[in-house]
Design a protein around this motif. Structure first.
Motif: not given
Length: 285
Positions: A29-50
């Protein structure tokens, strides 16, 4: 690793389903935690990922993941998952992640991504504009610019955001969302470092010295990243500059906590507007 090494962290609470028979978080699950935080990181960059990846004509593919386990998280622990871009190569990017309980690092690791053609998954150089956004964020620079101007200048982009938020998402009739006041209002438009519009709002002169804030709309993918607050602050500054002494707005009840955090107070009872519960709120600009 230390918390202060990370500009961005994502707050998570350990859920029942993530704990194994040893009464600790299952290692995967820690990899899932990493991935969840990476999605938040894109949000903090103001970059809609897709949308961003489509604009850059590429996508990010995981090449390698490593995890170093130091201690265990348990049910109901509040965790802060830090993410930072550690290194950018020609086509690869290395992100460092760490899970903290308080100041104690429980788990850390690295995610290696390759920027590649989404159809063939063959690597491509990281676009310079994308590289610049990542470097600017890690250097502590702002991720959005708020433009303030008239409807003729900003209206086309503002209308697209308002249509998506009010008409498509909230199902407000289009004829209620748009009105002739747009032509006389001062408008604000937040754009990210790639020039993509993300949020908008307008300022109406209700009476001498009294400004009314309205049509505040933030695209769903960047909500909670501070973009809406940037628009609010820009319009409040414009009200101060022209000498207004009061800033009023009709807040949807779901958005009232956002305005309370920005220093607004409620005025009067809850009422319906366009079929949605609202409350009037106000503060000095």
């Amino acid at each position: 690793m230390n918390r202060q090494d990370f500009r961005f962290t994502e707050r998570l609470r350990v859920r029942w389903a993530e704990v194994d028979l040893q009464q600790i978080v299952f290692n995967g699950h820690y990899l899932m935690y990493f991935d969840t935080a990476v999605a938040g990181y894109w949000r903090a960059l103001a970059l809609p990922y897709q949308d961003t990846m489509a604009e850059l004509a590429g996508d990010l593919f995981v090449r390698k993941s490593t995890v170093d386990y130091l201690a265990s998280a348990r049910l109901d622990d509040l965790l802060d998952v830090g993410v930072r871009c550690h290194r950018i190569g020609n086509s690869s990017m290395v992100f460092q992640c760490a899970v903290f309980r308080g100041e104690h690092c429980l788990v850390h690791g690295e995610l290696v991504y390759v920027f590649a053609d989404p159809a063939t998954q063959t690597s491509r150089p990281v676009p310079p504009a994308f590289r610049a956004v990542l470097e600017a964020f890690e250097a502590g620079q702002p991720m959005v610019e708020v433009k303030v101007g008239g409807w003729a200048e900003l209206g086309e982009a503002a209308r697209r955001i308002r249509t998506q938020v009010f008409v498509q998402e909230q199902r407000i009739p289009a004829e209620l969302e748009s009105d002739p006041a747009d032509a006389d209002c001062l408008h604000a438009l937040a754009v990210n470092r790639l020039g993509r519009p993300l949020a908008t709002g307008r300022l109406l002169q209700q009476a001498p010295g009294v400004a009314r804030l309205g049509r505040m709309a933030v695209l769903p993918v960047v909500r909670g990243s501070g973009v809406g607050r940037a628009v609010l602050d820009a319009l409040a500054a414009a009200a101060r500059t022209r000498g207004d002494h009061m800033l009023l707005l009709h807040a949807q009840m779901s958005a009232a906590p956002f305005y309370l955090r920005a220093g607004f107070g409620t005025r009067g009872e809850v009422f319906e507007e366009a079929g949605i519960p609202h409350v009037e709120m106000g503060r000095a600009p």
